[in-house]
Design an enzyme around this catalytic site. Structure first.
Site, PDB file in Angstrom:
ATOM      1  N   TRP A  98       6.250 113.911 -18.969  1.00 27.17           N
ATOM      2  CA  TRP A  98       6.444 113.776 -17.517  1.00 27.17           C
ATOM      3  C   TRP A  98       6.259 115.107 -16.804  1.00 27.17           C
ATOM      4  O   TRP A  98       5.646 115.155 -15.724  1.00 27.17           O
ATOM      5  CB  TRP A  98       7.803 113.136 -17.209  1.00 27.17           C
ATOM      6  CG  TRP A  98       7.927 111.810 -17.906  1.00 27.17           C
ATOM      7  CD1 TRP A  98       8.770 111.474 -18.918  1.00 27.17           C
ATOM      8  CD2 TRP A  98       7.106 110.643 -17.681  1.00 27.17           C
ATOM      9  NE1 TRP A  98       8.534 110.184 -19.330  1.00 27.17           N
ATOM     10  CE2 TRP A  98       7.532 109.655 -18.594  1.00 27.17           C
ATOM     11  CE3 TRP A  98       6.065 110.344 -16.791  1.00 27.17           C
ATOM     12  CZ2 TRP A  98       6.957 108.371 -18.637  1.00 27.17           C
ATOM     13  CZ3 TRP A  98       5.474 109.078 -16.840  1.00 27.17           C
ATOM     14  CH2 TRP A  98       5.922 108.113 -17.753  1.00 27.17           C
ATOM     15  N   ASP A 165      13.088 116.955 -11.696  1.00 26.59           N
ATOM     16  CA  ASP A 165      12.904 115.552 -12.028  1.00 26.59           C
ATOM     17  C   ASP A 165      14.102 115.147 -12.884  1.00 26.59           C
ATOM     18  O   ASP A 165      14.202 115.518 -14.054  1.00 26.59           O
ATOM     19  CB  ASP A 165      11.591 115.371 -12.798  1.00 26.59           C
ATOM     20  CG  ASP A 165      11.385 113.923 -13.274  1.00 26.59           C
ATOM     21  OD1 ASP A 165      12.264 113.084 -13.031  1.00 26.59           O
ATOM     22  OD2 ASP A 165      10.335 113.654 -13.891  1.00 26.59           O
ATOM     23  N   LYS A 189      16.737 103.966 -14.363  1.00 31.33           N
ATOM     24  CA  LYS A 189      17.537 104.321 -15.525  1.00 31.33           C
ATOM     25  C   LYS A 189      19.020 104.190 -15.146  1.00 31.33           C
ATOM     26  O   LYS A 189      19.593 103.132 -15.291  1.00 31.33           O
ATOM     27  CB  LYS A 189      17.225 105.751 -16.002  1.00 31.33           C
ATOM     28  CG  LYS A 189      16.020 105.840 -16.923  1.00 31.33           C
ATOM     29  CD  LYS A 189      14.707 105.908 -16.258  1.00 31.33           C
ATOM     30  CE  LYS A 189      13.665 106.650 -17.027  1.00 31.33           C
ATOM     31  NZ  LYS A 189      12.440 105.901 -17.320  1.00 31.33           N
TER      32      LYS A 189
HETATM   33  C1  LIG Z   1      11.809 111.947 -16.719  1.00 32.86           C
HETATM   34  C2  LIG Z   1      10.848 110.970 -16.122  1.00 32.86           C
HETATM   35  N1  LIG Z   1      10.097 111.345 -15.063  1.00 32.86           N
HETATM   36  C3  LIG Z   1       9.220 110.511 -14.480  1.00 32.86           C
HETATM   37  C4  LIG Z   1       9.019 109.244 -14.954  1.00 32.86           C
HETATM   38  C5  LIG Z   1       8.015 108.351 -14.277  1.00 32.86           C
HETATM   39  O1  LIG Z   1       8.701 107.421 -13.478  1.00 32.86           O
HETATM   40  P1  LIG Z   1       7.964 106.263 -12.721  1.00 32.86           P
HETATM   41  O2  LIG Z   1       7.501 105.306 -13.740  1.00 32.86           O
HETATM   42  O3  LIG Z   1       9.019 105.701 -11.817  1.00 32.86           O
HETATM   43  O4  LIG Z   1       6.836 106.848 -11.955  1.00 32.86           O
HETATM   44  C6  LIG Z   1       9.788 108.788 -16.041  1.00 32.86           C
HETATM   45  C7  LIG Z   1       9.605 107.412 -16.548  1.00 32.86           C
HETATM   46  O5  LIG Z   1      10.171 107.002 -17.508  1.00 32.86           O
HETATM   47  C8  LIG Z   1      10.718 109.684 -16.630  1.00 32.86           C
HETATM   48  O6  LIG Z   1      11.456 109.291 -17.678  1.00 32.86           O
HETATM   49 MG   LIG Z   2       9.443 113.047 -21.374  1.00 31.68          MG
END
Ligand SMILES: Cc1ncc(COP(=O)(O)O)c(C=O)c1O
Ligand SMILES: [Mg+2]
Ligand SMILES: Cc1ncc(COP(=O)(O)O)c(C=O)c1O
Ligand SMILES: [Mg+2]
Ligand SMILES: [Mg+2]
Ligand SMILES: [Mg+2]
Lengths: 352, 352
Positions: A98, A165, A189
């Site tokens: 991510w 994030d 989550k």
């Molecule tokens: C730490 C983290 N950031 C970003 C995301 C991406 O999220 P989204 O699917 O809502 O774009 C996730 C998805 O699991 C995540 O775990």
């Molecule tokens: Mg990750």
């Protein structure tokens, strides 16, 4: 039949929340929550409540922060943070898939300095010795790496805006949240169902880039319209509000952190004790939300998977980039579910 | 108590859909629909079903189109259409607030030619005589103007890609949908709850601009990942799928158009017949989805509002930029609700 849902997200939410949400689909003050105007008094109250609960849980009321509930997912924030904050140069810590995606999006907007990365070790640890350029517009971190099961135990101290994030560990542990200037988190989550994203932003960091920002991507536009620049994702926000209320009535972050610590130490103790299993993440960086582990011997896979199935354990497969297993233990997962999993691990040892 | 919900969106959906959606929040193959992974077999089937039903209703299967379900609302499409399609110059027809916002977003990406506008008349008609530059990258129209109650009865014939914001009349009337190259619609009128947006795009118009397009805003990225580049708004898409199934089992667009015509002629006949009321939109451009009207004499307002209230009529207030009343009569609004409203209008005449 009770299912033990270890899914990494979307994931288990409190049973009470499911009950209330289900009822509201049929009757929310006379109409379905799905058919009311987002500008109705009743929904405006939901939005305000969700925003104020988010700030309250984080200890950020009256400290210059705004809470926004937006559509588009956390991935849209990879883009929005850079669009709104990156004038010349930004610093990123690369701790997983991510972070890596956030870095890719940001590169279109300016220079991106990757101050540290554990990519070479498939992100099984959190880099700790790194220098952050003092002239960067902001520093971006991922507090919990959902896929790899690592978590930043220490939040780096910086003199530039800190962007985080927090998708997979927000509301799970107590931190001094005033050290962050922008926090974002996909709801799916610890906060609610898929389809809404929380952004908590300190207003004074905004308005400093010179580029044109499209209305929908502009935090200042969204703030000026109180997350109602356009039709927000009504139901996902409503369910998020219910979940934030549930958290409050259960003692808030302090109380839930206590339980989360118990769940995490239960599973990690078993991973370490049991010779059939090994953990994936560096011990000091282990996530309290996502425990990644695998079997030492693949020949036990079939039996372990069957035992899990018999115990009604669901969502335990690891992400394809790590393999093995991942037990996601978000706020709403009961301690009991971890106990069931640990018992299955012990049973495997007895039977194998 | 049955409420007659004339809300402009989010709006009434079929009662069967509310029942099924409520049930799925508690139990969707054993887990709540809110806690299952978007990558689970069950949700992938929902997504595929929603996409194929959308194409099927529009008669666009096997014709080079893809259906996407994205987050962010129709307003995000004001931005995405321009980001993906505007290389040098685009033509827009300005028929209302939403067209106007689409134009504003597009201007950051190139030259925008407003080929016609009814802004000077507060958008109470659809401009008809206009020239479209033949060298424009695309022509953007809004098929139904939710706020003003006008609708394009004739779709302009053009030799450049035709882009249509169909947010408030998609699936309500039969058209030759192959004349469009990109159709987008926020779910929250004829398709589902707030939080999802349908984009139907002819693939061969993509990939022609030279700018960098951020991943989340790039239709080609979204197509390559089948709307699962990131976590999609699971529940809004599920409810959209249910609504598209309901439409199919009720005879599809042909059958619903029939009922929509009846509802519209019922209300417009009464507006015209009854001396206490007048319509807002030019007669030939009247929308079958949103009937805008007002009282000739404001002194009747209190009584009319009270009669509406007694009849359990909800959501009838006009948008602030038009005033008066707006009866939104989307697919799921029963004919009976329009009959109730018309009876109230007649009763006002008797009593006034
Ligand atoms: C730490 C983290 N950031 C970003 C995301 C991406 O999220 P989204 O699917 O809502 O774009 C996730 C998805 O699991 C995540 O775990
Ligand atoms: Mg990750
Ligand atoms: C025709 C039309 N286009 C666009 C929009 C904006 O949709 P959203 O609120 O999903 O961004 C609306 C909202 O009512 C609309 O009616
Ligand atoms: Mg071990
Ligand atoms: Mg309009
Ligand atoms: Mg009249």
């Amino acid at each position: 039949m009770k299912i033990h849902n270890f899914s990494a997200g979307p994931c288990i939410l409190p049973q009470d929340v499911f009950q209330q949400a289900s009822k509201a689909v049929l009757d929310f003050n006379g109409l379905s929550i799905l058919e009311i105007s987002h500008r109705s008094k009743d929904f405006v109250a939901v939005m305000e409540k969700a925003q104020s609960l988010a700030l309250e849980h984080l200890g950020l009321i009256n400290k210059g922060y705004k809470a926004l509930f937006l559509g588009g997912g956390a991935s849209m924030q990879f883009l929005m943070t850079a669009y709104n904050l990156l004038e010349k140069k930004a610093a990123y810590l690369n701790t997983g898939t991510w972070s890596d995606k956030a870095i890719k999006e940001a590169k279109a907007f300016g220079e991106v300095v990757e101050v540290g990365s554990s990519k070479e070790a498939n992100y099984n640890y959190i880099p700790k010795d790194y220098q952050i350029p003092t002239d960067a517009d902001y520093f971006h971190i991922t507090s919990n790496n959902t896929i790899f099961g690592t978590q930043l135990k220490e939040i780096p101290q910086v003199n530039i805006p800190l962007v985080c994030d927090m998708s997979s560990d927000i509301f799970s542990r107590q931190l001094d949240f005033t050290q962050f200037d922008l926090i974002y988190a996909g709801a799916q989550k610890n906060m609610g169902p898929a389809g809404a994203t929380l952004v908590v932003v300190k207003e004074d960091i905004l308005g400093k880039v010179s580029r044109h920002i499209p209305s929908m991507l502009n935090y200042q536009t969204q703030i000026s319209k109180d997350s109602m620049f356009n039709t927000p994702p009504v139901f996902p926000i409503y369910v998020s509000m219910l979940t934030l209320e549930w958290l409050k009535s259960n003692g808030g972050i302090d109380a839930i952190e206590n339980i989360n610590n118990k769940k995490a130490s239960l599973i990690y103790s078993e991973i370490d004790r049991n010779d059939l299993f090994k953990g994936f993440a560096a011990v000091e960086d282990r996530s309290n939300m996502n425990a990644t582990f695998s079997l030492n011997n693949d020949s036990h896979k079939e039996l372990f998977d069957n035992l899990c199935k018999e115990a009604n354990i669901s969502g335990l497969n690891g992400h394809r980039s790590v393999g093995g297993y991942r037990a996601s233990m978000y706020n709403a997962l009961p301690l009991e579910s971890v106990e069931v999993l640990v018992n299955v691990m012990k049973e495997l040892e007895n039977r194998a």
